[in-house]
Design a protein around this motif. Structure first.
Motif, short mmCIF file in Angstrom:
data_model
loop_
_atom_site.label_atom_id
_atom_site.label_comp_id
_atom_site.label_asym_id
_atom_site.label_seq_id
_atom_site.Cartn_x
_atom_site.Cartn_y
_atom_site.Cartn_z
N GLU A 1 45.93 51.82 41.83
CA GLU A 1 45.12 51.66 42.60
C GLU A 1 44.08 51.67 42.78
O GLU A 1 43.08 51.54 41.89
CB GLU A 1 45.71 53.55 42.80
CG GLU A 1 47.21 54.54 42.52
CD GLU A 1 47.52 55.47 42.53
OE1 GLU A 1 47.03 56.45 42.72
OE2 GLU A 1 48.74 55.47 42.51
N ALA A 2 43.37 51.74 44.52
CA ALA A 2 42.50 52.32 44.59
C ALA A 2 41.52 53.36 44.89
O ALA A 2 41.77 54.16 44.93
CB ALA A 2 41.48 51.22 45.88
N HIS A 3 40.00 53.11 44.07
CA HIS A 3 39.52 55.13 43.88
C HIS A 3 37.93 54.50 44.69
O HIS A 3 37.60 53.11 44.38
CB HIS A 3 39.28 54.96 42.43
CG HIS A 3 40.22 54.67 41.26
ND1 HIS A 3 41.40 55.82 41.32
CD2 HIS A 3 40.73 53.79 40.84
CE1 HIS A 3 41.74 55.75 40.99
NE2 HIS A 3 41.83 54.45 40.35
N ALA A 4 37.70 55.96 45.34
CA ALA A 4 36.50 55.65 45.61
C ALA A 4 35.16 56.64 45.28
O ALA A 4 35.79 57.46 44.57
CB ALA A 4 37.05 56.46 47.56
N GLU A 5 33.79 55.45 44.91
CA GLU A 5 33.11 56.24 44.98
C GLU A 5 31.81 56.01 45.65
O GLU A 5 31.76 55.45 46.51
CB GLU A 5 32.13 55.63 43.85
CG GLU A 5 33.31 55.63 42.37
CD GLU A 5 33.32 56.58 41.19
OE1 GLU A 5 31.76 57.48 41.45
OE2 GLU A 5 33.70 56.65 40.46
N VAL A 6 31.56 57.98 46.27
CA VAL A 6 30.31 57.73 46.95
C VAL A 6 29.88 58.08 46.19
O VAL A 6 29.04 59.05 45.44
CB VAL A 6 31.19 58.82 47.61
CG1 VAL A 6 29.67 59.30 48.89
CG2 VAL A 6 32.20 59.07 48.78
#
Length: 386
Positions: free
Chosen positions: A62-67
């Motif tokens: 799965e792709a993960h988002a980092e802000v």
């Protein structure tokens, strides 16, 4: 044992300069930061699914988002430079000069690197970067306390990166996104999904095509291996640049800068060949990213066309010193890659139909060269249809 790279670059000084140049953004220190993180956590899986449907590429996990904030982006890129340059700097350790000369070199390198990173950190919106590690202590989520610059809740500038997730994380620079949305009156939810589509396309390319990432890293490592310090070559490059600039048109120097900035001007012939290979590959990747983003957005992002027009204008409408900096750094060459790659894909699809690019993903030999990007018919003649 000390890191050989530390003997040649004052990384901490570079970081301090970059952070000062980057500055802070009040919007990101407000209540707007937390909704931004929540939106990308929600939109990245959606974007991954839309991209998979459009490209047909199967990506693992799965792709993960980092802000992250600007300082987080700076830290991650400094870590990437240290890993990338360690073999080069280690090999040249103690090879030249006195301690005084070494210290001067450290300081000058730190000022240059810090200034460039600080300048760029105010402009990047999102990044899927193959040189960022996310399974060690140099990842953007590591040492979070150093990068928390007071955003709402105390966490918007950080993000825990789970071990083993290398290659599955896309990064979004929160302050710059908030500024862009405000400046152009973008609908936040639509713009954030639109950004996610582009970065998830890059993830699908480098994780869904088994040979693409190793090939890219092989080219980059080849450039690093070739980049042994050579004062005479630097002097020769300066002489050639000045000579070309004094010529009647200066066209040759302009062409070199357009190919890859100062790196191309000071490169050897073999290095320029490698730069051309990287350029052809990245033109394809960026062009495919824009095409995929536009198609995947249909029916999901009503303002997608406006976003594309405004951001294209934002890329191109740069004047004065900022334009010169972009040209010297090779950013102008990267921007040209977007359009060249789109034009290439349009022509091969006109000849072979939609998804003609799938033929390229089959094997590394099918990658177009920079010359073929500019002359798609040459690629069509070289690579037979499936």
């Amino acid at each position: 044992m000390s890191d050989p790279a530390d003997e040649h670059v004052d990384w901490e000084l570079a970081r301090r300069i970059a952070v000062r140049v980057a500055g802070t953004e009040p919007l990101y220190q407000s209540y707007l930061a937390e909704p931004l993180r929540q939106d990308f956590a929600r939109f990245v899986p959606v974007a991954a699914e839309l991209v998979a449907i459009e490209t047909g590429l199967e990506t693992p996990g799965e792709a993960h988002a980092e802000v992250i904030d600007r300082t987080g982006w700076i830290d991650a890129n400094i870590a990437a430079f240290r890993r990338l340059l360690q073999p080069l700097l280690g090999a040249s350790a103690g090879a030249d000069g006195t301690a005084e000369t070494s210290r001067v070199t450290q300081t000058l390198g730190a000022v240059e690197l810090g200034s460039v990173l600080g300048w760029m950190s105010k402009r990047v919106l999102g990044q899927y970067d193959l040189l960022w590690a996310s399974d060690d202590d140099t990842a953007p989520g590591a040492d979070a306390s150093r990068r928390d610059n007071g955003a709402a809740g105390g966490t918007a500038g950080t993000g825990a990166t789970s071990p083993g997730s290398a290659g599955d994380t896309v990064y979004f620079v929160g302050p710059n996104i908030l500024v862009t949305e405000k400046r152009y009156a973008f609908v936040p939810a639509q713009f954030r999904l639109w950004l996610a589509l582009h970065e998830l396309t890059h993830r699908s390319q480098f994780t869904g095509v088994p040979w693409l990432r190793p090939h890219f890293l092989q080219l980059v490592n080849g450039l690093v291996d070739e980049a042994q310090p050579d004062p005479e070559r630097l002097r020769e490059g300066l002489r050639n640049l000045m000579s070309l600039r004094r010529s009647s048109t200066g066209q040759d120097s302009q062409d070199l800068l357009g190919e890859g900035g100062l790196a191309a001007v000071f490169a050897t012939d073999h290095q320029r060949e490698l730069i051309a290979q990287v350029g052809g590959m990245m033109s394809l990747v960026e062009g495919h990213g824009d095409v995929t983003m536009a198609r995947a957005a249909r029916g999901h992002i009503p303002d997608a066309d406006r976003f594309a027009v405004v951001m294209h204008h934002r890329r191109r409408n740069v004047r004065g010193m900022a334009r010169l900096i972009r040209r010297l750094l090779g950013i102008e060459a990267k921007l040209a890659q977007y359009q060249a790659g789109e034009d290439f894909i349009a022509e091969i699809e006109a000849e072979r139909g939609p998804r003609a690019v799938d033929r390229i993903w089959e094997r590394v030999e099918h990658l177009p060269s920079m010359a073929e990007i500019r002359d798609p018919q040459a690629w069509l003649e070289r690579v037979p249809a499936a």
